[in-house]
Each structure stands twice: as C-alpha cells, then as structure tokens.
Design a protein around this motif. Structure first.
Motif, PDB file in Angstrom:
ATOM      1  N   ILE A 344       0.836  -1.207   0.000  1.00 37.15           N
ATOM      2  CA  ILE A 344       0.000   0.000   0.000  1.00 37.15           C
ATOM      3  C   ILE A 344       0.866   1.251   0.000  1.00 37.15           C
ATOM      4  O   ILE A 344       0.602   2.215  -0.730  1.00 37.15           O
ATOM      5  N   ILE A 345       1.925   1.249   0.817  1.00 39.05           N
ATOM      6  CA  ILE A 345       2.833   2.411   0.868  1.00 39.05           C
ATOM      7  C   ILE A 345       3.479   2.635  -0.496  1.00 39.05           C
ATOM      8  O   ILE A 345       3.589   3.778  -0.976  1.00 39.05           O
ATOM      9  N   HIS A 346       3.891   1.548  -1.140  1.00 41.06           N
ATOM     10  CA  HIS A 346       4.515   1.646  -2.471  1.00 41.06           C
ATOM     11  C   HIS A 346       3.533   2.233  -3.478  1.00 41.06           C
ATOM     12  O   HIS A 346       3.893   3.099  -4.299  1.00 41.06           O
ATOM     13  N   ASP A 347       2.267   1.780  -3.415  1.00 42.19           N
ATOM     14  CA  ASP A 347       1.254   2.288  -4.347  1.00 42.19           C
ATOM     15  C   ASP A 347       0.989   3.774  -4.116  1.00 42.19           C
ATOM     16  O   ASP A 347       0.820   4.548  -5.075  1.00 42.19           O
ATOM     17  N   ILE A 348       0.933   4.177  -2.852  1.00 45.90           N
ATOM     18  CA  ILE A 348       0.705   5.598  -2.532  1.00 45.90           C
ATOM     19  C   ILE A 348       1.859   6.446  -3.041  1.00 45.90           C
ATOM     20  O   ILE A 348       1.661   7.526  -3.621  1.00 45.90           O
ATOM     21  N   GLN A 349       3.082   5.962  -2.828  1.00 41.54           N
ATOM     22  CA  GLN A 349       4.261   6.706  -3.305  1.00 41.54           C
ATOM     23  C   GLN A 349       4.264   6.823  -4.827  1.00 41.54           C
ATOM     24  O   GLN A 349       4.617   7.871  -5.377  1.00 41.54           O
ATOM     25  N   SER A 350       3.841   5.746  -5.501  1.00 46.17           N
ATOM     26  CA  SER A 350       3.781   5.782  -6.970  1.00 46.17           C
ATOM     27  C   SER A 350       2.756   6.810  -7.441  1.00 46.17           C
ATOM     28  O   SER A 350       2.993   7.552  -8.412  1.00 46.17           O
ATOM     29  N   LEU A 351       1.616   6.869  -6.770  1.00 41.11           N
ATOM     30  CA  LEU A 351       0.579   7.841  -7.134  1.00 41.11           C
ATOM     31  C   LEU A 351       1.065   9.268  -6.900  1.00 41.11           C
ATOM     32  O   LEU A 351       0.788  10.170  -7.694  1.00 41.11           O
ATOM     33  N   GLN A 354       3.082  10.669  -9.640  1.00 38.51           N
ATOM     34  CA  GLN A 354       2.348  11.001 -10.863  1.00 38.51           C
ATOM     35  C   GLN A 354       1.629  12.348 -10.768  1.00 38.51           C
ATOM     36  O   GLN A 354       1.115  12.854 -11.759  1.00 38.51           O
ATOM     37  N   ILE A 355       1.561  12.891  -9.547  1.00 33.76           N
ATOM     38  CA  ILE A 355       0.851  14.156  -9.351  1.00 33.76           C
ATOM     39  C   ILE A 355       1.713  15.328  -9.818  1.00 33.76           C
ATOM     40  O   ILE A 355       2.906  15.412  -9.498  1.00 33.76           O
ATOM     41  N   ASP A 356       1.120  16.230 -10.545  1.00 38.25           N
ATOM     42  CA  ASP A 356       1.804  17.451 -11.004  1.00 38.25           C
ATOM     43  C   ASP A 356       1.772  18.465  -9.864  1.00 38.25           C
ATOM     44  O   ASP A 356       0.825  19.227  -9.702  1.00 38.25           O
ATOM     45  N   LYS A 357       2.811  18.441  -9.016  1.00 41.45           N
ATOM     46  CA  LYS A 357       2.836  19.276  -7.819  1.00 41.45           C
ATOM     47  C   LYS A 357       2.804  20.765  -8.157  1.00 41.45           C
ATOM     48  O   LYS A 357       2.133  21.556  -7.476  1.00 41.45           O
ATOM     49  N   GLU A 358       3.521  21.138  -9.183  1.00 38.19           N
ATOM     50  CA  GLU A 358       3.577  22.554  -9.547  1.00 38.19           C
ATOM     51  C   GLU A 358       2.202  23.083  -9.911  1.00 38.19           C
ATOM     52  O   GLU A 358       1.827  24.202  -9.564  1.00 38.19           O
ATOM     53  N   TYR A 359       1.427  22.266 -10.627  1.00 35.69           N
ATOM     54  CA  TYR A 359       0.072  22.677 -11.033  1.00 35.69           C
ATOM     55  C   TYR A 359      -0.794  22.936  -9.808  1.00 35.69           C
ATOM     56  O   TYR A 359      -1.472  23.968  -9.710  1.00 35.69           O
ATOM     57  N   TYR A 360      -0.778  21.990  -8.857  1.00 34.25           N
ATOM     58  CA  TYR A 360      -1.633  22.125  -7.684  1.00 34.25           C
ATOM     59  C   TYR A 360      -1.179  23.267  -6.784  1.00 34.25           C
ATOM     60  O   TYR A 360      -1.988  23.940  -6.150  1.00 34.25           O
TER      61      TYR A 360
END
Length: 370
Positions: A344-351, A354-360
């Motif tokens: 679960i931790i690995h999946d969360i880190q992978s997600l 993928q998030i565009d931090k600069e956009y948010y």
C-alpha cells in the motif's frame, strides 16, 4: 395517465390466488373505463404491516422517478396496514406529484378527498392489531393443549396431528452429534464448519425454505443447543413480536412461558441438555472478543468476496470464508500484514510521483489570493 396498480394478498393459498386474479380484473376494467394506460401491476404476497415488500418498494421507486402518474389499489389496507407506512406513501406521492386512488372510494387525491386518510390508516392498523391478538390467543390455546404451534418444527422433528415426532432420517443423529461434540469441547463455529464440509443439509434446507443456505453457522448451532424441545418438553411462547407494526421480537419472561413436560419423545437426555446449558454459560465468560487489526474486513478475498481475517500465528490475514467454513468454501489466501502495508505504501508513493505538484501549488496560490 400512467397507472401503477398495486395488488397484495397475505398468503399464496389457493383462495388468495383467486383474490389476486379478481383484483387485477377490477383494475383492468377501471383503467379501460377511464381511458388511461397501465404501466405495470405490482404484486406482493406478504402482510400489509411491513414496509419491506419488494414490489411495493419498486412501485415507490417508480413513483419517485416519474414513471407513473397514479397509484391504484383496491383499498388503503392493500398498500399499508399501519398508519406510519400509510403516511409515508401519501407524503411521498404528494412530494412527487403522484396521485393515489382506491377503488372503494375512500381515497382519491385527484378529487382532493384526503381528509379521511388518517382515519382509514388508523382503522386498518387497529384491525391488523386485533387480528394479531386473536391469532396469538389461538396459538396459546393450542400450546396449552400440548400442540406445537409453530409452522416449522425443530430440526430433527416432524409434525403429525399437531404433535412433534422424531424424524425417520439422519437429522436426529445430527442433533445428538452437535450436543456430544459441544460437551467434548468443540466450539460452535468448529461444529458448524465440519457439518458444512461434510455436506450435511442445514435446518433451512431440510425445512424446504426458500433461498435456504447450505452453510451451517454459529447461530444455527446455538439455536439447536438451547432448544428445550429436544428434552421432550413442549416450551412455547419464548418470544413474541413487539407489535403488529414492528417485527422485532422480545424474549418472554419465565411466567409467560407455556410448558408442557414430556409432551413428545426426547432426542436429548435432560441431564445432557442441562450440562450443555452450564457449559455455554461458562464459555461465554471466558472466550475473549476477537482482536481487530488494521485491515480486518477492509481487505477482501479476490475469489469469494469475504472480508480477510487476521491470524496472529500467521502474522497476516486469511480469507474470512475459509476461516469460518473451511476449504470447501474457499482457499486460505494468506497475506502477511507487513507485505500488505509495504504494498500500500509503495502504491501511494507511486501515485504521488504522478501528481503534477507545480500545477496544484499554482491552484492553491490562486485560491489564497481570492
């Protein structure tokens, strides 16, 4: 006008089937005279005091979704025999622009004559309550005469001329086995698991009940172990309904019980039955409640859909279906808790990657400036 016709009878007996056909013909003629359209006929074979009627709920859903313009019933009691449910249907229809017409002329919201609605709802509920009381008194009279008043005899027995008789099959031996295994130290779940894995028919299957399951469970074993009928005594009136509009049952006091000693042949000796009751009291005080873990009933088995249960000896989770019923129900599907956490931790880190931090961050800054 699109009509939803509601037809209800209390049982599937032959005379009730004739009533169903008669009611439907009344509606066909009524709708034809009005020049309206029939959307659907909704039929339930159940008591009018309960709201949990499959086709009544479908009718209500269709009314809410504007599929029908008017609900037709022979009389208000066909829709509901308790005041609360009657008003729920009335308010629901009014809020969604659906009318109610009863063929006895009591209710017709198209003409606005709803002032008697409350009176009729109260009258039908009182009638249902009186009928319920009469039935209870009749059953009490039968019980005092030593006649079994239930429709389904205890597992291992059959009914002949109102009396309980031991069945001429393996079910009495299964009852004896359950009592003996419990006294030998086996738990109710353990007994149930073995019976299921051996393919022993459940009480519901033997009784021929609709949708009877093939799995024995703790509650079924407990009902057998605590049933005094197995000692030969006829003990009736152990529970009763709270009211005609409430299907919940309450336990009767010792003074309210109707007990006829030695009314039929016993399956279990009285001393064995008493020993089991004593054991059940002792075990209920010593068995701790099961511990919950992080993913108990949150992780689910991919094959049978049951919740995964934690097992400390495996430091992880197994399929709940397997844990309860054994390999006949499903495979163990063991997964270590630490492996599950890391996955679960690995999946969360992978997600997160993928998030565009600069956009948010830009979006947040824009909101903060407004």
């Amino acid at each position: 006008m699109r009509c939803g016709v509601y037809v209800r009878v209390s049982s599937d007996k032959l005379e009730q089937q004739a009533s169903l056909q008669y009611q439907k013909e009344l509606f066909y003629n009524y709708i034809a005279d009005k020049g309206w359209d029939l959307y659907e006929v909704y039929i339930d074979v159940e008591s009018g005091t309960t709201a949990k009627r499959k086709n009544l709920q479908r009718l209500i859903d269709d009314a809410m979704n504007k599929k029908i313009d008017v609900i037709l019933a022979k009389e208000l009691s066909r829709l509901a025999r308790n005041g609360e449910l009657s008003y729920q249907i009335k308010n629901l229809c009014e809020n969604h622009g659906v009318h109610i017409i009863t063929l006895d002329g009591a209710i017709n919201t198209l003409q606005g004559n709803t002032h008697m609605f409350g009176l009729y709802a109260w009258m039908y509920e009182q009638e249902a309550q009186r009928t319920s009381e009469r039935v209870k008194e009749t059953l009490k009279t039968r019980a005092k005469k030593g006649l079994f008043k239930g429709s389904t005899p205890p597992y291992g027995y059959t009914i002949k001329d109102g009396k309980l008789h031991i069945r001429d099959d393996e079910t009495p031996n299964i009852v004896r086995r359950i009592f003996n295994e419990y006294l030998a130290g086996y738990g109710r779940d353990s007994i149930a698991r073995r019976l299921y894995n051996e393919g022993i028919p459940t009480p519901a299957e033997v009784a021929g009940k609709k949708n009877a399951g093939d799995k024995w469970n703790d509650s079924t074993i407990k009902l057998i172990l605590t049933n005094p009928h197995y000692t030969g005594d006829l003990v009736q009136g152990r529970t009763t309904t709270v009211s005609v509009t409430n299907n919940k049952r309450k336990k009767a006091s010792d003074e309210e019980l109707i007990i006829i000693p030695n009314a039929h042949e016993p399956i279990i000796p009285r001393d064995v039955f008493e020993a089991v009751q004593h054991q059940m009291k002792l075990r209920s005080k010593t068995i701790p409640a099961p511990k919950r873990h992080l993913f108990t009933n949150i992780a689910y088995c991919a094959d049978c859909g049951k919740g995964m249960w934690y097992r400390s000896n495996r430091k992880g989770y197994v399929c709940g279906g397997y844990a309860r019923f054994g390999k006949k129900a499903c495979s163990s599907h063991v997964i270590k808790e630490e492996v599950l956490k890391q996955t679960i931790i690995h999946d969360i880190q992978s997600l997160m990657q993928q998030i565009d931090k600069e956009y948010y961050l830009t979006v947040v800054e824009q909101f903060s400036l407004q």
